[in-house]
Each structure stands twice: as structure tokens, then as C-alpha cells.
Design a protein around this motif. Structure first.
Motif, PDB file in Angstrom:
ATOM      1  N   TRP A  67       0.837  -1.195   0.000  1.00  0.00           N
ATOM      2  CA  TRP A  67       0.000   0.000   0.000  1.00  0.00           C
ATOM      3  C   TRP A  67       0.870   1.241   0.000  1.00  0.00           C
ATOM      4  CZ3 TRP A  67      -5.170  -0.674  -0.529  1.00  0.00           C
ATOM      5  CH2 TRP A  67      -5.663  -1.964  -0.293  1.00  0.00           C
ATOM      6  N   ASP A  68       0.477   2.185  -0.807  1.00  0.00           N
ATOM      7  CA  ASP A  68       1.118   3.492  -0.835  1.00  0.00           C
ATOM      8  C   ASP A  68       0.088   4.487  -0.333  1.00  0.00           C
ATOM      9  OD1 ASP A  68       2.528   5.785  -1.273  1.00  0.00           O
ATOM     10  OD2 ASP A  68       2.548   5.638  -3.467  1.00  0.00           O
ATOM     11  N   GLY A  69       0.128   4.734   0.985  1.00  0.00           N
ATOM     12  CA  GLY A  69      -0.953   5.494   1.601  1.00  0.00           C
ATOM     13  C   GLY A  69      -2.199   4.641   1.543  1.00  0.00           C
ATOM     14  N   GLY A  70      -3.235   5.129   0.911  1.00  0.00           N
ATOM     15  CA  GLY A  70      -4.464   4.356   0.772  1.00  0.00           C
ATOM     16  C   GLY A  70      -4.606   3.689  -0.575  1.00  0.00           C
ATOM     17  N   SER A  71      -3.558   3.774  -1.403  1.00  0.00           N
ATOM     18  CA  SER A  71      -3.639   3.214  -2.751  1.00  0.00           C
ATOM     19  C   SER A  71      -2.937   1.867  -2.826  1.00  0.00           C
ATOM     20  CB  SER A  71      -2.990   4.168  -3.766  1.00  0.00           C
ATOM     21  OG  SER A  71      -3.635   5.423  -3.749  1.00  0.00           O
ATOM     22  N   PRO A  72      -3.583   0.857  -3.422  1.00  0.00           N
ATOM     23  CA  PRO A  72      -2.947  -0.458  -3.529  1.00  0.00           C
ATOM     24  C   PRO A  72      -1.873  -0.466  -4.608  1.00  0.00           C
ATOM     25  CG  PRO A  72      -5.047  -0.477  -4.663  1.00  0.00           C
ATOM     26  CD  PRO A  72      -4.929   0.879  -4.013  1.00  0.00           C
ATOM     27  N   VAL A  73      -0.805  -1.186  -4.329  1.00  0.00           N
ATOM     28  CA  VAL A  73       0.273  -1.382  -5.306  1.00  0.00           C
ATOM     29  C   VAL A  73       0.430  -2.889  -5.481  1.00  0.00           C
ATOM     30  CG1 VAL A  73       2.677  -0.983  -5.893  1.00  0.00           C
ATOM     31  CG2 VAL A  73       1.414   0.739  -4.569  1.00  0.00           C
ATOM     32  N   ALA A  74      -0.051  -3.389  -6.594  1.00  0.00           N
ATOM     33  CA  ALA A  74      -0.013  -4.833  -6.836  1.00  0.00           C
ATOM     34  C   ALA A  74       1.297  -5.232  -7.499  1.00  0.00           C
ATOM     35  CB  ALA A  74      -1.189  -5.248  -7.716  1.00  0.00           C
ATOM     36  N   HIS A  75       1.756  -6.443  -7.177  1.00  0.00           N
ATOM     37  CA  HIS A  75       2.908  -6.999  -7.871  1.00  0.00           C
ATOM     38  C   HIS A  75       2.575  -7.082  -9.363  1.00  0.00           C
ATOM     39  CE1 HIS A  75       5.817 -10.026  -9.239  1.00  0.00           C
ATOM     40  NE2 HIS A  75       6.553  -9.655  -8.203  1.00  0.00           N
ATOM     41  N   PRO A  76       3.547  -6.810 -10.248  1.00  0.00           N
ATOM     42  CA  PRO A  76       3.237  -6.825 -11.695  1.00  0.00           C
ATOM     43  C   PRO A  76       2.592  -8.122 -12.174  1.00  0.00           C
ATOM     44  CG  PRO A  76       5.394  -5.849 -11.321  1.00  0.00           C
ATOM     45  CD  PRO A  76       4.925  -6.351  -9.984  1.00  0.00           C
ATOM     46  N   SER A  77       2.928  -9.254 -11.552  1.00  0.00           N
ATOM     47  CA  SER A  77       2.350 -10.526 -12.001  1.00  0.00           C
ATOM     48  C   SER A  77       0.862 -10.617 -11.708  1.00  0.00           C
ATOM     49  CB  SER A  77       3.066 -11.696 -11.317  1.00  0.00           C
ATOM     50  OG  SER A  77       2.791 -11.701  -9.924  1.00  0.00           O
ATOM     51  N   LEU A  78       0.349  -9.721 -10.868  1.00  0.00           N
ATOM     52  CA  LEU A  78      -1.048  -9.756 -10.476  1.00  0.00           C
ATOM     53  C   LEU A  78      -1.917  -8.861 -11.361  1.00  0.00           C
ATOM     54  CD1 LEU A  78      -2.436 -11.230  -8.069  1.00  0.00           C
ATOM     55  CD2 LEU A  78      -2.445  -9.040  -6.864  1.00  0.00           C
ATOM     56  N   VAL A  79      -1.292  -8.065 -12.206  1.00  0.00           N
ATOM     57  CA  VAL A  79      -2.033  -7.087 -13.008  1.00  0.00           C
ATOM     58  C   VAL A  79      -2.114  -7.578 -14.448  1.00  0.00           C
ATOM     59  CG1 VAL A  79      -2.170  -4.695 -13.777  1.00  0.00           C
ATOM     60  CG2 VAL A  79      -1.195  -5.236 -11.529  1.00  0.00           C
ATOM     61  N   PRO A  80      -3.290  -8.012 -14.913  1.00  0.00           N
ATOM     62  CA  PRO A  80      -3.403  -8.512 -16.291  1.00  0.00           C
ATOM     63  C   PRO A  80      -3.360  -7.368 -17.297  1.00  0.00           C
ATOM     64  CG  PRO A  80      -5.565  -8.458 -15.271  1.00  0.00           C
ATOM     65  CD  PRO A  80      -4.570  -8.070 -14.196  1.00  0.00           C
ATOM     66  N   ALA A  81      -2.949  -7.699 -18.509  1.00  0.00           N
ATOM     67  CA  ALA A  81      -2.999  -6.720 -19.588  1.00  0.00           C
ATOM     68  C   ALA A  81      -4.453  -6.407 -19.924  1.00  0.00           C
ATOM     69  CB  ALA A  81      -2.273  -7.271 -20.809  1.00  0.00           C
ATOM     70  N   ASP A  82      -4.654  -5.350 -20.670  1.00  0.00           N
ATOM     71  CA  ASP A  82      -6.000  -4.965 -21.057  1.00  0.00           C
ATOM     72  C   ASP A  82      -6.496  -5.830 -22.215  1.00  0.00           C
ATOM     73  OD1 ASP A  82      -6.044  -2.954 -19.171  1.00  0.00           O
ATOM     74  OD2 ASP A  82      -5.206  -1.470 -20.547  1.00  0.00           O
ATOM     75  N   GLY A  83      -7.803  -5.918 -22.351  1.00  0.00           N
ATOM     76  CA  GLY A  83      -8.428  -6.495 -23.528  1.00  0.00           C
ATOM     77  C   GLY A  83      -8.249  -7.987 -23.666  1.00  0.00           C
ATOM     78  N   PRO A  84      -8.322  -8.479 -24.922  1.00  0.00           N
ATOM     79  CA  PRO A  84      -8.260  -9.924 -25.164  1.00  0.00           C
ATOM     80  C   PRO A  84      -6.997 -10.578 -24.637  1.00  0.00           C
ATOM     81  CG  PRO A  84      -9.020  -8.766 -27.126  1.00  0.00           C
ATOM     82  CD  PRO A  84      -8.549  -7.719 -26.153  1.00  0.00           C
ATOM     83  N   THR A  85      -5.860  -9.873 -24.709  1.00  0.00           N
ATOM     84  CA  THR A  85      -4.614 -10.453 -24.213  1.00  0.00           C
ATOM     85  C   THR A  85      -4.697 -10.712 -22.724  1.00  0.00           C
ATOM     86  OG1 THR A  85      -3.319  -9.362 -25.932  1.00  0.00           O
ATOM     87  CG2 THR A  85      -2.130 -10.114 -23.985  1.00  0.00           C
ATOM     88  N   GLY A  86      -5.277  -9.766 -21.979  1.00  0.00           N
ATOM     89  CA  GLY A  86      -5.430  -9.959 -20.540  1.00  0.00           C
ATOM     90  C   GLY A  86      -6.349 -11.113 -20.222  1.00  0.00           C
ATOM     91  N   SER A  87      -7.440 -11.221 -20.957  1.00  0.00           N
ATOM     92  CA  SER A  87      -8.380 -12.316 -20.729  1.00  0.00           C
ATOM     93  C   SER A  87      -7.718 -13.661 -20.982  1.00  0.00           C
ATOM     94  CB  SER A  87      -9.597 -12.149 -21.643  1.00  0.00           C
ATOM     95  OG  SER A  87     -10.499 -13.217 -21.461  1.00  0.00           O
ATOM     96  N   SER A  88      -6.934 -13.757 -22.049  1.00  0.00           N
ATOM     97  CA  SER A  88      -6.253 -15.015 -22.351  1.00  0.00           C
ATOM     98  C   SER A  88      -5.236 -15.358 -21.272  1.00  0.00           C
ATOM     99  CB  SER A  88      -5.560 -14.928 -23.717  1.00  0.00           C
ATOM    100  OG  SER A  88      -6.508 -14.796 -24.753  1.00  0.00           O
TER     101      SER A  88
END
Length: 288
Positions: free
Chosen positions: A31-52
Motif C-alpha cells: 500500500w502506498d498510503g491508501g492506494s494499492p500497489v499490486a505486484h506486476p504478475s497480479l495485473v493482467p494486460a487490457d483487452g483480449p490479451t489480458g483475458s487469455s
């Protein structure tokens, strides 16, 4: 990850504070103050690539659970036929990203192939089509080509037909057949053959390759999906075990390149996808 495809990550994390606490304790969330900071492996790409990518993660997790839950005296290496429908669907849907990469990144780089598949008689063979997600992705990206998908697992093809019901824009250009790749007999039938090599037993792969080479039109291309050579010994061992356990083989991109050249194909080329992800190995039949 799945929820974060359609809502801001902060909202997703706020829905279940206890789940978020587990992620934080595992080092995947800070957490950075009240904002979450997720590990990069936890953040999917946008759109069809993220869904896959999410579907691929779910498939891997379900396979791991299936391996852990297997009775010690039970069958070993039973393969995809023993996995439940959810695993087949997640694994199949994950392959849509490979289909898009194949059509948009690889096909334009292979001499003559884009022109062939841009004509009304352009044909693609999708080996091991599963639930047909890759076939759908190819048909959408190659709007004039027809795709033939084959698989030995009838249950997967039944799921594929349900999936095609939601892809009516391309379903008329996709044909599904229950067929062993080692029994393909269509000389000169295809401009592109897609071969997901890690999913085939080694004996099946050896029997199928001469038939697939013959199934190419002169000048046509075979593209094999392979695992990248693993520099980490643990990763390499896990990849080999997982492939063989699921009824496949332990060939990596280096070995597949050698096998394609030995099969009479020429101009062997490699196309990495994402870091640590599959490597597409392409080669073409002389002539044409």
C-alpha cells in the motif's frame, strides 16, 4: 485478476479485505498510503490479451490441483481426457492469444503466406483444436481463410461447438472433425498448419509430422507452438513433467527446430511470444 479486467483494481481489492490481506501477506500487494500497489504478475494486460492470460493462469492452477488430488495408486499421465470441462475451457480460451499472435505477428513475416490466406481458397489446419478458441481467433484475423480444427477428444469438440455458437461471425468458416493427427491424409490441402507440439505424445508427433508435411501445399508453412528452452533446471524439470503427465512430450523450441528440418521443411524461423512464454517455430515446404 479476472475481476480486474472489468473493474479498477482498488475496487476489486476492496470487495474482499480478507482476500487482499492474503495477497499482502504473500508479498503480492502493498500500500502506498491508501492506494494499492499490486505486484506486476497480479495485473493482467487490457483487452483480449489480458483475458487469455487469466485463462492460462486458471488452467495451470486447475491442473496443479488435479495433480495434487490424484490418488497415489491412481493412473499417471492420463492426459487431457481426464481433466474436467473447466480446465479444457480455460486452457482452450487461453490459446486465443496464440491464435491472434499467429495471425497478426507471424503470418505477415512468412513469405507468401499472407497472400495465400488472403484469398478465398486459403486454408488452415488447426491440430488439437480443443474448444476451438484458437480457430476462432484465426478466422477473425484472417477474414477470407477457412479453418479446419481436428481433435481426438470428442468431449472437447462438444464444448467447441457450444463455443462456436457464440462466434457466429466466423462459425461458417470453421469445420470441426474428430480425428487423430497421425491419420491426416489430405495431400496439398493447406497453406498453414498449426501444431501445438507440447500436447502430442512423442510417438504421435513422430507419426504425424510426415503426414502434416504432405498436407501442406508447396510453399505452405507449418508453425509449431513450443516451450522455450528453460535455463532454470527446476523450471525445465517441471515443464517436462507437466507435459508428459498431460500426455504430451518434452520437446522444446531447439528440439522442434531440428525435427522440422529433419522432416524436409526449410527456412526454419522462431518467433518468441511473451517473456517465458511459448516460442512459435515455423518452417515451410519447398516449392510453390
Amino acid at each position: 485478476m479476472s475481476e480486474a479486467l472489468s473493474a479498477p483494481l482498488a475496487e476489486v481489492l476492496a470487495v474482499s479485505p480478507h482476500r487482499s490481506a492474503v495477497l499482502e501477506a504473500a508479498g503480492l500487494l502493498s500500500w502506498d498510503g491508501g492506494s494499492p500497489v499490486a505486484h506486476p504478475s497480479l495485473v493482467p494486460a487490457d483487452g483480449p490479451t489480458g483475458s487469455s492470460a487469466v485463462q492460462a493462469r486458471l488452467s495451470s492452477l486447475r491442473q496443479a490441483v488435479a495433480a495434487a488430488a490424484q490418488e497415489p495408486s491412481g493412473p499417471r499421465g492420463a492426459g487431457w481426457a481426464e481433466l474436467d470441462d473447466e480446465v479444457l475451457l480455460h486452457q482452450g480460451r487461453a490459446s486465443a492469444a496464440t491464435g491472434r499472435a499467429l495471425a497478426t505477428r507471424v503470418v505477415p513475416e512468412l513469405p507468401g503466406l499472407a497472400e495465400r490466406l488472403g484469398s478465398a481458397d486459403g486454408r488452415v489446419l488447426d491440430v488439437g483444436t480443443g474448444v476451438a478458441a484458437l480457430a476462432v481467433a484465426l478466422a477473425r484475423a484472417l477474414p477470407r481463410a477457412s479453418v479446419v480444427g481436428i481433435d481426438v477428444l470428442q468431449r472437447a469438440l462438444d464444448l467447441a461447438r457450444d463455443e462456436l455458437a457464440g462466434a457466429r461471425d466466423v462459425a461458417d468458416r470453421i469445420t470441426l472433425r474428430c480425428q487423430d493427427v497421425a491419420e491426416v491424409t489430405e495431400p496439398g490441402g493447406y497453406d498453414l498448419v498449426w501444431l501445438p507440439a507440447p500436447f502430442l505424445p512423442e510417438l504421435t508427433l513422430a507419426a504425424a509430422l510426415p503426414r502434416l508435411v504432405a498436407a501442406l501445399r508447396p510453399g505452405g508453412w507449418l508453425v509449431a507452438g513450443t516451450n522455450p528452452p528453460a535455463g532454470d533446471p527446476l523450471r525445465a524439470a517441471v515443464d517436462r513433467w507437466n507435459a508428459v503427465r498431460n500426455g504430451g512430450n518434452a520437446f522444446d523450441a531447439d528440439r522442434m527446430a531440428q525435427v522440422l528440418a529433419a522432416s524436409g521443411l526449410v527456412d526454419v524461423r522462431r518467433f518468441p511470444t511473451v517473456p517465458g512464454g511459448p516460442v512459435l517455430v515455423a518452417a515451410h515446404r519447398p516449392g510453390g
